[in-house]
Design a protein around this motif. Structure first.
Motif, mmCIF file in Angstrom:
data_model
loop_
_atom_site.group_PDB
_atom_site.id
_atom_site.type_symbol
_atom_site.label_atom_id
_atom_site.label_comp_id
_atom_site.label_asym_id
_atom_site.label_seq_id
_atom_site.Cartn_x
_atom_site.Cartn_y
_atom_site.Cartn_z
ATOM 1 N N ALA C 56 0.816 -1.225 0.000
ATOM 2 C CA ALA C 56 0.000 0.000 0.000
ATOM 3 C C ALA C 56 0.847 1.272 0.000
ATOM 4 O O ALA C 56 0.501 2.249 -0.668
ATOM 5 N N LEU C 57 1.944 1.291 0.736
ATOM 6 C CA LEU C 57 2.680 2.557 0.908
ATOM 7 C C LEU C 57 3.202 3.161 -0.386
ATOM 8 O O LEU C 57 3.234 4.386 -0.507
ATOM 9 N N PRO C 58 3.624 2.344 -1.377
ATOM 10 C CA PRO C 58 4.096 2.994 -2.604
ATOM 11 C C PRO C 58 3.018 3.852 -3.291
ATOM 12 O O PRO C 58 3.345 4.702 -4.122
ATOM 13 N N TYR C 59 1.748 3.639 -2.953
ATOM 14 C CA TYR C 59 0.681 4.453 -3.541
ATOM 15 C C TYR C 59 0.358 5.685 -2.702
ATOM 16 O O TYR C 59 -0.511 6.466 -3.069
ATOM 17 N N CYS C 60 1.018 5.817 -1.540
ATOM 18 C CA CYS C 60 0.686 6.911 -0.627
ATOM 19 C C CYS C 60 1.708 8.033 -0.733
ATOM 20 O O CYS C 60 2.831 7.822 -1.158
ATOM 21 N N PRO C 61 1.310 9.232 -0.307
ATOM 22 C CA PRO C 61 2.252 10.348 -0.343
ATOM 23 C C PRO C 61 3.374 10.108 0.659
ATOM 24 O O PRO C 61 3.183 9.416 1.662
ATOM 25 N N PRO C 62 4.548 10.690 0.417
ATOM 26 C CA PRO C 62 5.577 10.693 1.453
ATOM 27 C C PRO C 62 4.983 11.320 2.707
ATOM 28 O O PRO C 62 4.141 12.223 2.621
ATOM 29 N N GLY C 63 5.378 10.812 3.860
ATOM 30 C CA GLY C 63 4.811 11.330 5.095
ATOM 31 C C GLY C 63 5.141 10.392 6.228
ATOM 32 O O GLY C 63 6.169 9.712 6.204
ATOM 33 N N VAL C 64 4.256 10.357 7.214
ATOM 34 C CA VAL C 64 4.461 9.524 8.386
ATOM 35 C C VAL C 64 3.483 8.363 8.314
ATOM 36 O O VAL C 64 2.295 8.561 8.040
ATOM 37 N N HIS C 65 3.988 7.150 8.528
ATOM 38 C CA HIS C 65 3.150 5.962 8.397
ATOM 39 C C HIS C 65 3.107 5.234 9.726
ATOM 40 O O HIS C 65 4.098 4.655 10.167
ATOM 41 N N LEU C 66 1.962 5.299 10.352
ATOM 42 C CA LEU C 66 1.728 4.706 11.666
ATOM 43 C C LEU C 66 1.126 3.324 11.461
ATOM 44 O O LEU C 66 0.129 3.182 10.742
ATOM 45 N N ALA C 67 1.729 2.302 12.075
ATOM 46 C CA ALA C 67 1.217 0.936 11.921
ATOM 47 C C ALA C 67 1.275 0.232 13.268
ATOM 48 O O ALA C 67 2.313 0.251 13.941
ATOM 49 N N VAL C 68 0.148 -0.359 13.664
ATOM 50 C CA VAL C 68 0.080 -1.015 14.970
ATOM 51 C C VAL C 68 -0.582 -2.384 14.846
ATOM 52 O O VAL C 68 -1.807 -2.487 14.706
ATOM 53 N N VAL C 69 0.228 -3.415 14.814
ATOM 54 C CA VAL C 69 -0.208 -4.801 14.999
ATOM 55 C C VAL C 69 0.806 -5.334 15.995
ATOM 56 O O VAL C 69 1.971 -5.506 15.647
ATOM 57 N N ASP C 70 0.401 -5.552 17.223
ATOM 58 C CA ASP C 70 1.362 -5.512 18.330
ATOM 59 C C ASP C 70 1.022 -6.534 19.406
ATOM 60 O O ASP C 70 0.692 -6.190 20.535
ATOM 61 N N PRO C 71 1.148 -7.837 19.057
ATOM 62 C CA PRO C 71 0.733 -8.852 20.034
ATOM 63 C C PRO C 71 1.556 -8.824 21.315
ATOM 64 O O PRO C 71 1.090 -9.288 22.342
ATOM 65 N N GLU C 72 2.758 -8.258 21.278
ATOM 66 C CA GLU C 72 3.599 -8.250 22.478
ATOM 67 C C GLU C 72 3.569 -6.904 23.193
ATOM 68 O O GLU C 72 4.495 -6.575 23.937
ATOM 69 N N VAL C 73 2.509 -6.110 22.981
ATOM 70 C CA VAL C 73 2.431 -4.795 23.613
ATOM 71 C C VAL C 73 2.619 -4.947 25.131
ATOM 72 O O VAL C 73 2.062 -5.851 25.742
ATOM 73 N N GLY C 74 3.404 -4.050 25.702
ATOM 74 C CA GLY C 74 3.661 -4.105 27.138
ATOM 75 C C GLY C 74 4.777 -5.079 27.493
ATOM 76 O O GLY C 74 5.229 -5.111 28.632
ATOM 77 N N GLY C 75 5.216 -5.886 26.522
ATOM 78 C CA GLY C 75 6.311 -6.823 26.763
ATOM 79 C C GLY C 75 7.647 -6.209 26.371
ATOM 80 O O GLY C 75 7.813 -4.985 26.363
ATOM 81 N N ALA C 76 8.596 -7.060 25.973
ATOM 82 C CA ALA C 76 9.968 -6.597 25.787
ATOM 83 C C ALA C 76 10.234 -6.036 24.387
ATOM 84 O O ALA C 76 11.285 -5.450 24.154
ATOM 85 N N ARG C 77 9.320 -6.202 23.454
ATOM 86 C CA ARG C 77 9.593 -5.728 22.085
ATOM 87 C C ARG C 77 9.825 -4.212 22.109
ATOM 88 O O ARG C 77 9.247 -3.504 22.895
ATOM 89 N N ARG C 78 10.715 -3.759 21.186
ATOM 90 C CA ARG C 78 10.969 -2.330 21.116
ATOM 91 C C ARG C 78 9.859 -1.615 20.362
ATOM 92 O O ARG C 78 9.179 -2.221 19.527
ATOM 93 N N ALA C 79 9.723 -0.322 20.631
ATOM 94 C CA ALA C 79 8.881 0.558 19.816
ATOM 95 C C ALA C 79 9.817 1.468 19.052
ATOM 96 O O ALA C 79 10.772 1.988 19.628
ATOM 97 N N VAL C 80 9.563 1.667 17.747
ATOM 98 C CA VAL C 80 10.545 2.380 16.932
ATOM 99 C C VAL C 80 9.914 3.370 15.957
ATOM 100 O O VAL C 80 8.719 3.284 15.632
ATOM 101 N N ALA C 81 10.737 4.286 15.517
ATOM 102 C CA ALA C 81 10.415 5.143 14.377
ATOM 103 C C ALA C 81 11.635 5.111 13.473
ATOM 104 O O ALA C 81 12.774 5.066 13.963
ATOM 105 N N LEU C 82 11.402 5.106 12.159
ATOM 106 C CA LEU C 82 12.531 5.003 11.232
ATOM 107 C C LEU C 82 12.276 5.818 9.974
ATOM 108 O O LEU C 82 11.137 6.134 9.643
ATOM 109 N N ARG C 83 13.367 6.169 9.331
ATOM 110 C CA ARG C 83 13.298 6.893 8.058
ATOM 111 C C ARG C 83 13.762 5.959 6.954
ATOM 112 O O ARG C 83 14.737 5.220 7.123
ATOM 113 N N THR C 84 13.065 5.990 5.796
ATOM 114 C CA THR C 84 13.454 5.126 4.688
ATOM 115 C C THR C 84 14.323 5.884 3.692
ATOM 116 O O THR C 84 14.327 7.117 3.656
ATOM 117 N N GLY C 85 15.031 5.132 2.865
ATOM 118 C CA GLY C 85 15.966 5.741 1.930
ATOM 119 C C GLY C 85 15.309 6.463 0.770
ATOM 120 O O GLY C 85 15.892 7.370 0.172
#
Lengths: 265, 265, 265
Positions: C56-85
């Motif tokens: 889907a993202l290649p059809y969207c404008p450049p911007g911020v893309h928020l995605a939450v599918v998070d079965p380990e919420v509250g556990g040890a998994r990291r939360a991140v933000a990243l920039r693409t090339g």
């Protein structure tokens, strides 16, 4: 400022179809507001989509109206954009009748183009997702101010596909209407609006016979006892049949397009 | 710039009800942003709507909050708009208690008008779709800057319908709470928030008895073995009962508003 | 003007989860446009979410893309933000692979931060609703112009969790692909795109054997008789298997990640 875009489809909300079309439009016209009319049209049900579009658009701002219920996508059906006679609405979608009832309500199509080879389309156009590759980009370009004439090849508005709907009419002292829609409660929508009933000159009164069954012309369900039939105006001023706490469709044994004969009791 | 409008209802997404209300608002105030809080409130469940509105609005910007769960539409219930004491929120909807919990959370209603004959309404007002004909136009006019006093006839905020909810309280060394909500997993929401528990002065400790059954006061489901009960704070800091991989509602045999007695083990 | 935010999750539409995240974002950046890509990802299905985001993202404008599918919420998994090339996209979500396929498609992650203790988070952060308390506020601040480096602690992009997906490859005169997705009709999505097929140099022709069964390489379902198998490109140019008016998954007995061997007949 870009114009409002409304968007109706049978895409549902389980997949990313709707979201991807929004993405495509936002790339083209980031400041156009997009209003989702509904994406819950039953899959491939062009006539339901056309009826919802007809009743919803008069409540929407003038703008671009994108509608996709397209069982013949990738086949021979045309893809079109058209301008209506009232309020300068632009409609974009497949030429399968989906746009026809709304266009008629909004003053008729006065200009139309075949957008199958539109310069606005996203290449390569897929065989199955014209919403993304064809209809959404054309709608967004029109909302951004592109001229309709530049969106495709001109066609005669009279050649657009029109839905073949049954038509209510008077027959002596009877009104002959049809069951054109059903909701999940068994209420039956007729092809007859309040204004047409008034215009027909028929004075029905409060107690009626509908296909021989006694029916009350009432305002709300609770005007009749549970289990009894009523004829009423729904929220769109269309006449409808219901049974208080029951199913009018079952009670009267009505299927789609069945004749509904209404006369004073 | 127009103010934000939030929109909550029991309209669902199958039909065009939500979309048509968006259309109506966009005609009146094209630049107001409309946020759909949810349209998945169970049909006619005013109390669920009121509880969702109470927990959601503190996360939303000040603005106009349109809410429609309206089983008595077309009947004698009033339609209202009100201003809250905190942050200048305006709430619009039926006067059936739907707005009351959120208003209370936001500083109470400090000004209210009966909008049943609002000059902003769309004529003719249908018997069944006041979302489109009454509530959405009033919300949009308020978002566009129209004064609350001009939206209807003044009423005493103290006369607004308030939901009759059970109320948690201390009874000796017990806390008496109630089962006010259930989710599809059988988790049970109580009428007791973290702050109230703290304020009650009761020191519960980690091992509790809830209606006589052993329960651990824990942070997450996996703090207890599968099949065992826990009391925890949900994401809104409301206390809730769960069974790890099971149903607390079934385990404890709880129905809506049932008493839930909590004490140290 | 603030940047576009897209939003994908497994939250569904029954509850107010999506709406509350919208509210949180609107408080921070009232003029950012938020596009709901879909909230219909099957609950906790990180891989489905990752595949939808990638296409889907290649059809969207450049911007911020928020995605939450998070079965380990509250556990040890990291939360991140990243920039693409490519195109300066910013992705925000749990570091469980959900973002990895889209990031790869968009030029790879070139900068990343751990946002678990982001100054943008809403205190107190709940144990279960990081969408509201962590991901949405970070996404909104980035859309409003806050720098990525200020959203959390720097991490090496090479350390981000990457989804372990099967990989199509050539094996002599066969292509070995895998069944990576199924739709409700039993159509089977393969891990093989049109461009990869072309690049492989294999000339398949029109008549194929797939796991020993005869299959036609066709454009649309109706190119083969009812009940027969076809290999086709779906709307995202990914190869897929179908049975006209039937289920390819059942016909071929395929389960998730099963090998699909394709060769000329």
């Amino acid at each position: 400022m870009a114009r409002v875009i409304t968007f109706l489809s049978d895409y549902g909300h389980d997949d990313d179809f709707v979201g991807v079309c929004h993405g495509v439009m936002a790339r083209i016209t980031p400041d156009a507001r997009v209003i989702d009319l509904t994406h819950g049209i039953p899959r491939h049900d062009v006539r339901s989509g056309a009826m919802v579009l007809r009743r919803a658009l008069p409540y929407c701002p003038p703008g671009v109206h994108l509608a996709v219920v397209d069982p013949e996508v990738g086949g021979a059906r045309r893809a079109v954009a058209l301008r209506t006679g009232e309020e300068d609405h632009l409609l974009v979608g497949p030429d399968n009748g989906l746009l026809s009832l709304a266009a008629q309500r909004l003053g008729g199509a006065v200009e139309a183009v075949d957008i199958g080879r539109s310069p606005h389309r996203l290449e390569p156009v897929s065989a199955t997702f014209h919403g993304r590759d064809l209809f959404a980009p054309v709608a967004a370009q029109l909302a951004a101010g592109a001229p309709l004439a530049g969106a495709g090849d001109p066609i005669d508005p009279a050649e657009l596909v029109h839905l073949d709907m049954p038509l209510a009419h008077a027959d002596g002292d009877e009104l002959v209407a049809h069951a054109i829609g059903f909701d999940r409660f068994g209420n039956v929508m007729l092809d007859l609006e309040h204004t047409e009933l008034t215009a027909s000159g028929l004075r029905l009164g409060r107690e009626l016979l509908v296909n021989g069954e006694p029916v009350r012309y009432a305002t709300t369900f609770t005007d009749v006892p549970a289990g009894e039939l009523l004829l009423y105006e729904d929220a769109y001023r269309t006449l409808a049949l219901a049974v208080n706490r029951g199913s009018a469709a079952s009670h009267l044994g009505l299927e789609r397009d069945a004749e509904v004969r209404i006369r004073p009791a």
